[in-house]
Enzyme design. Structure first.
Site, PDB file in Angstrom:
ATOM      1  CE  LYS A   1      -4.465  -1.654   1.274  1.00 63.56           C
ATOM      2  NZ  LYS A   1      -5.633  -1.601   2.131  1.00 63.56           N
TER       3      LYS A   1
ATOM      4  CE  LYS B   1      -5.234  -8.880  -2.794  1.00 59.53           C
ATOM      5  NZ  LYS B   1      -5.546  -8.293  -1.524  1.00 59.53           N
TER       6      LYS B   1
ATOM      7  CE  LYS C   1     -12.565  -4.027  -1.879  1.00 54.01           C
ATOM      8  NZ  LYS C   1     -13.656  -4.519  -1.120  1.00 54.01           N
TER       9      LYS C   1
HETATM   10  P1  TYM Z   1     -10.567  -6.777   2.378  1.00 51.68           P
HETATM   11  O1  TYM Z   1     -11.677  -5.806   2.547  1.00 51.68           O
HETATM   12  O2  TYM Z   1      -9.436  -6.432   1.485  1.00 51.68           O
HETATM   13  O3  TYM Z   1     -11.135  -8.167   1.880  1.00 51.68           O
HETATM   14  C1  TYM Z   1     -12.255  -8.779   2.501  1.00 51.68           C
HETATM   15  C2  TYM Z   1     -12.063 -10.287   2.512  1.00 51.68           C
HETATM   16  O4  TYM Z   1     -11.894 -10.775   1.172  1.00 51.68           O
HETATM   17  C3  TYM Z   1     -10.691 -11.546   1.083  1.00 51.68           C
HETATM   18  N1  TYM Z   1     -10.097 -11.327  -0.249  1.00 51.68           N
HETATM   19  C4  TYM Z   1      -9.823 -12.313  -1.096  1.00 51.68           C
HETATM   20  N2  TYM Z   1      -9.973 -13.644  -1.013  1.00 51.68           N
HETATM   21  C5  TYM Z   1      -9.585 -14.389  -2.074  1.00 51.68           C
HETATM   22  N3  TYM Z   1      -9.067 -13.838  -3.216  1.00 51.68           N
HETATM   23  C6  TYM Z   1      -8.899 -12.507  -3.336  1.00 51.68           C
HETATM   24  N4  TYM Z   1      -8.409 -11.991  -4.456  1.00 51.68           N
HETATM   25  C7  TYM Z   1      -9.276 -11.678  -2.245  1.00 51.68           C
HETATM   26  N5  TYM Z   1      -9.243 -10.338  -2.034  1.00 51.68           N
HETATM   27  C8  TYM Z   1      -9.744 -10.148  -0.808  1.00 51.68           C
HETATM   28  C9  TYM Z   1      -9.796 -10.998   2.176  1.00 51.68           C
HETATM   29  O5  TYM Z   1      -8.818 -11.930   2.552  1.00 51.68           O
HETATM   30  C10 TYM Z   1     -10.803 -10.732   3.265  1.00 51.68           C
HETATM   31  O6  TYM Z   1     -11.087 -11.915   3.983  1.00 51.68           O
HETATM   32  N6  TYM Z   1      -7.926  -6.183   6.546  1.00 51.68           N
HETATM   33  C11 TYM Z   1      -9.105  -6.811   5.991  1.00 51.68           C
HETATM   34  C12 TYM Z   1     -10.387  -6.395   6.643  1.00 51.68           C
HETATM   35  C13 TYM Z   1     -10.426  -6.603   8.126  1.00 51.68           C
HETATM   36  C14 TYM Z   1     -10.598  -7.831   8.799  1.00 51.68           C
HETATM   37  C15 TYM Z   1     -10.609  -7.514  10.169  1.00 51.68           C
HETATM   38  C16 TYM Z   1     -10.744  -9.141   8.347  1.00 51.68           C
HETATM   39  C17 TYM Z   1     -10.323  -5.629   9.071  1.00 51.68           C
HETATM   40  N7  TYM Z   1     -10.447  -6.168  10.291  1.00 51.68           N
HETATM   41  C18 TYM Z   1     -10.746  -8.509  11.137  1.00 51.68           C
HETATM   42  C19 TYM Z   1     -10.874 -10.136   9.330  1.00 51.68           C
HETATM   43  C20 TYM Z   1     -10.876  -9.812  10.689  1.00 51.68           C
HETATM   44  C21 TYM Z   1      -9.185  -6.434   4.527  1.00 51.68           C
HETATM   45  O7  TYM Z   1      -8.635  -5.458   4.087  1.00 51.68           O
HETATM   46  O8  TYM Z   1     -10.015  -7.221   3.805  1.00 51.68           O
END
Ligand code: TYM
Length: 331
Positions: free
Chosen positions: A115, A197, A200
């Site tokens: 990031k 990966k 979005k």
């Molecule tokens: P975020 O918002 O980027 O993504 C949400 C969830 O989607 C999964 N994910 C994916 N899984 C498979 N392939 C992909 N290309 C892919 N892109 C995203 C992520 O692994 C996630 O499970 N930091 C976290 C949000 C968060 C969180 C938490 C998660 C904040 N606090 C506490 C679990 C527990 C995040 O940015 O996810």
């Protein structure tokens, strides 16, 4: 007496619409785990402001993500679905945990490195301490399981380290959580660059399928997916990453295993596979889009959920926070 259920916590950022990686890597697993666990699903809007957000857009995308949780099938009467910013305990515990986290640990986080490389004009300290807030999210609820995609495993490991460090000093305050990864689609790759990966924020519109994309758009994106010139439908991540990614998506949507999928498309070209993936993904998202449209027009219902669940989440979170404060010695 009924046995107390184990606790599950997870969340998604409120930036933009959810994509096929978010759905297959996380949300779909949340649905299957919802009966087994006491579940807390947050729209982690506090995490979203490490990147500049337009207020109106943030407000709308937060609500859209919350409605997508419900539209995908999470039952708000059974699961606690809420906005992170509605429960101040998240930020309060994050400050405390920050004092138990080393700068070196935060510097090592891959997401921080990625990031910062992408946001050279805004390397704010929120990007750096982001995993501490994430640890607070999870530990506040004493979560046993955290279903996430593979990209979040490093943050989960740090969360466990912080919790263990705290427990070593103050006794067994926190449950030590474990990441829960699905067998398929734990890391969905970009359709345009299968070495990356799916994300979005990808500039290439064909790289990422959104849950709310129109059916023909989904199929078109799949038809344009980058594959290879080997002309064999084979699950081989190293030599055929594009084809393997499509197989992974297809497997997650249909429940078929790799052997079955290879047999289904044996002798055929990639065109058949791409169309089948596109149609299956579109079919999977169709009922979600329909339910989403219903929720959009039922403002009172969604507002009610937001209010009630914030109170439910705050009740649980405040109990943990109170214990932490007492242990630390705050008057
Ligand atoms: P975020 O918002 O980027 O993504 C949400 C969830 O989607 C999964 N994910 C994916 N899984 C498979 N392939 C992909 N290309 C892919 N892109 C995203 C992520 O692994 C996630 O499970 N930091 C976290 C949000 C968060 C969180 C938490 C998660 C904040 N606090 C506490 C679990 C527990 C995040 O940015 O996810």
């Amino acid at each position: 007496m009924a046995e107390k259920k184990k606790v599950l916590f997870s969340g998604m950022q409120a930036t933009g619409s959810l994509h096929v990686g978010n759905y297959l890597g996380a949300l779909r697993n949340w649905l299957t785990l919802s009966d087994e666990y006491e579940c807390f699903y947050s729209v982690v809007d506090l995490h979203s402001i490490t990147i500049r957000q337009d207020p109106a857009v943030l407000r709308k995308s937060s609500r859209d993500v919350l409605m997508l949780y419900i539209a995908a099938g999470l039952d708000p009467d059974k699961c606690c679905i809420y906005y992170q910013s509605h429960v101040p305990a998240h930020t309060e515990l994050a400050w405390i945990l920050g004092c138990f986290t080393y700068i070196g640990e935060l510097n090592r986080m891959s997401q921080f490195k990625d990031k910062t490389a992408k946001n050279l004009s805004n390397i704010n300290s929120g990007l750096h301490t982001y995993p501490v807030l994430q640890a607070a999210d999870i530990l506040l609820f004493q979560a046993d399981a955290v279903p996430v995609g593979r990209d979040q495993v490093q943050h989960l490991e740090l969360c466990r380290d912080i919790a263990e460090r705290f427990n070593m000093i103050y006794g067994d305050v926190f449950t030590i959580p474990a990441a829960w990864l699905g067998k398929t689609a734990a890391k969905v790759m970009s359709l345009q660059d299968p070495g990356k990966k799916m994300s979005k924020s990808d500039e290439n519109v064909n790289a990422c399928i959104f849950v709310r994309d129109e059916r023909d758009v989904i199929i078109k994106k799949c038809k344009r997916a980058v594959t290879d010139s080997l002309m064999q439908v084979k699950y081989d991540k190293e030599n055929q990453p594009g084809v393997s990614n499509l197989i992974d998506i297809y497997s997650a949507c249909t429940g078929k295993n790799t052997d079955e999928i290879e047999a289904e498309f044996a002798g055929g070209g990639y065109k058949e596979l791409k169309i089948a993936v596109g149609e299956t993904v579109a079919d999977t998202f169709e009922p979600i889009k329909k339910r989403f449209a219903e929720l959009e027009s039922d403002k009172a219902y969604v507002d009610g959920i937001i209010k009630e669940n914030a109170a439910r989440a705050a009740l649980v979170a405040n109990q943990t926070l109170q214990t932490v404060k007492e242990k630390i010695g705050f008057p």
